[in-house]
Design an enzyme around this catalytic site. Sequence first.
Site, short mmCIF file in Angstrom:
data_model
loop_
_atom_site.label_atom_id
_atom_site.label_comp_id
_atom_site.label_asym_id
_atom_site.label_seq_id
_atom_site.Cartn_x
_atom_site.Cartn_y
_atom_site.Cartn_z
N LYS A 150 0.83 -1.21 0.00
CA LYS A 150 0.00 0.00 0.00
C LYS A 150 0.87 1.25 0.00
O LYS A 150 0.62 2.20 -0.75
CB LYS A 150 -0.90 0.01 1.23
CG LYS A 150 -1.73 1.30 1.40
CD LYS A 150 -2.60 1.27 2.62
CE LYS A 150 -1.92 1.76 3.86
NZ LYS A 150 -1.87 3.24 3.94
N ASN A 151 1.88 1.28 0.85
CA ASN A 151 2.69 2.49 1.00
C ASN A 151 3.68 2.68 -0.15
O ASN A 151 4.38 3.69 -0.20
CB ASN A 151 3.44 2.46 2.33
CG ASN A 151 2.49 2.59 3.51
OD1 ASN A 151 1.40 3.17 3.38
ND2 ASN A 151 2.87 2.05 4.66
N CYS A 188 -6.05 7.89 8.97
CA CYS A 188 -6.21 7.43 10.35
C CYS A 188 -5.93 8.56 11.33
O CYS A 188 -5.00 9.34 11.15
CB CYS A 188 -5.25 6.27 10.63
SG CYS A 188 -5.71 4.73 9.82
N ARG A 217 -8.57 -0.61 4.30
CA ARG A 217 -7.66 0.37 3.72
C ARG A 217 -6.29 -0.22 3.47
O ARG A 217 -5.55 0.27 2.61
CB ARG A 217 -7.53 1.59 4.65
CG ARG A 217 -8.77 2.49 4.69
CD ARG A 217 -8.52 3.74 5.50
NE ARG A 217 -7.27 4.33 5.10
CZ ARG A 217 -6.29 4.67 5.95
NH1 ARG A 217 -6.43 4.48 7.24
NH2 ARG A 217 -5.18 5.21 5.49
N ASP A 264 4.02 1.00 12.03
CA ASP A 264 2.85 0.30 11.48
C ASP A 264 2.72 -1.13 11.98
O ASP A 264 1.73 -1.80 11.67
CB ASP A 264 2.92 0.29 9.94
CG ASP A 264 2.43 1.60 9.34
OD1 ASP A 264 1.95 2.46 10.10
OD2 ASP A 264 2.52 1.76 8.11
N ARG A 301 0.12 14.77 12.26
CA ARG A 301 1.15 14.47 11.26
C ARG A 301 1.30 15.73 10.42
O ARG A 301 0.84 15.80 9.29
CB ARG A 301 0.74 13.26 10.42
CG ARG A 301 0.69 11.99 11.24
CD ARG A 301 0.51 10.77 10.38
NE ARG A 301 -0.87 10.56 10.03
CZ ARG A 301 -1.31 9.54 9.32
NH1 ARG A 301 -0.46 8.62 8.88
NH2 ARG A 301 -2.57 9.40 9.03
#
Length: 418
Positions: A22-23, A116, A398, A306, A121
């Site tokens: 995903k990242n 999230c 997600r 994570d 951030r």
Amino acid sequence: MDRIILYGGNRLTGEVNVSGAKNAILPILAATVVEGNESTIFNVPNLRDVEVMEKILLALGCTIKRVDNIMWVNSKPLDQVKIPDELAREMRSSIILMGAMLSRCGEVIISYPGGCEIGPRPIDMHLKALKDLGAEIEESYGFIHCRASKLKGTEIQLDYPSVGATENIILAAVKAEGTTIIRNAAREPEIVDLQNYLNKAGARISGAGTSVIIIEGVNEFKKDVTHYTMPDRIVAGTYMIASAITRGEIILKNIITDHLQAVIAKLKEAGCLIYSDENSLKIIGPERINSIEMVQTLPYPGFPTDMQAQIMALLSIANGISIISETVFENRFKHVEELIRMGANIKTFGKVAIIKGVKELTGTKTTAKDLRGGASLVLAGLVAKGRTEIENVYHIKRGYEDFHKILKGLGANIELVE
């Protein structure tokens, strides 16, 4: 609203082919707009966040075709500079479109991003870096308006090795005049994947994976790109803990073992047996999980933030007391109260959690507060006595493709109720 219902106690065994990261895919999809070329991308995970990015690209004018885990993106017809508000607010990673759109159009309008709720951030580093490259930025009424007639290469020293800021700088600098040097750059493997994609298109980037990245600006990209997305190290780590927590035996395929070394080290400390080669790994969970003296989340190659929630679920049934120090995000303990509802003995003091292992967890009704916290509740439910129900499953979707189906295939008693 979707819910996951599971009954704990089953030992998980079998094989898992790990999906694309995903990242990695999100910044790569953002990078497809930098020049009007066509991209064929393999190993694209079927995730909610990827769907949101796809909708953003379509709203900007791109054409997209998708079959299974292959995506074709044509950014030639791009004709918009405003990112749809409702989509930007749904996903944090939308912010990396700033650098890509400045490269392509010299202008972008975007609202402050969502995602999230795991603590502040701030995007100050993103905005400061883009200003250093020559962008003019106006902020008003929750929107950011960036303009640049011509970006110019410069040296940028990041105060913190932010992944998002590093990616935004790379995307903005690939067509800037001159050379850009990023110091204290994030070193995550996903940035290496972004560099590899952009270099295939004609960019000149070196140093990704180290703390100094050099981008030599080019006038245009001339090449269509075919790219295979790297495997998801966080998904892999989550299945490793699923094996550990259930005393299971799971083989992971389509991984890059080097990306998992921090997780491997901690799971060995917890008593797991792990056998690995370059692209696969077998993890055998212990009969009794050892406590871990200290898990401290850090930027790569440290233990990933994570994976903090998932290892907390494991340590909640470990033999002894473990300590977790969360140094990356200040509000990433939202899963703690849900684990406590399941019988875990956890106390938090600011960014530190002290976990005293209990003999067993008990199933109850819980709520996923964020992506990785939701995954931790599923892991806890795999060993909890009785019935566990998890609400707000959209968070989990997600970042995990077919999570419940894969776990069921490994032997879990789990269902998704839509």
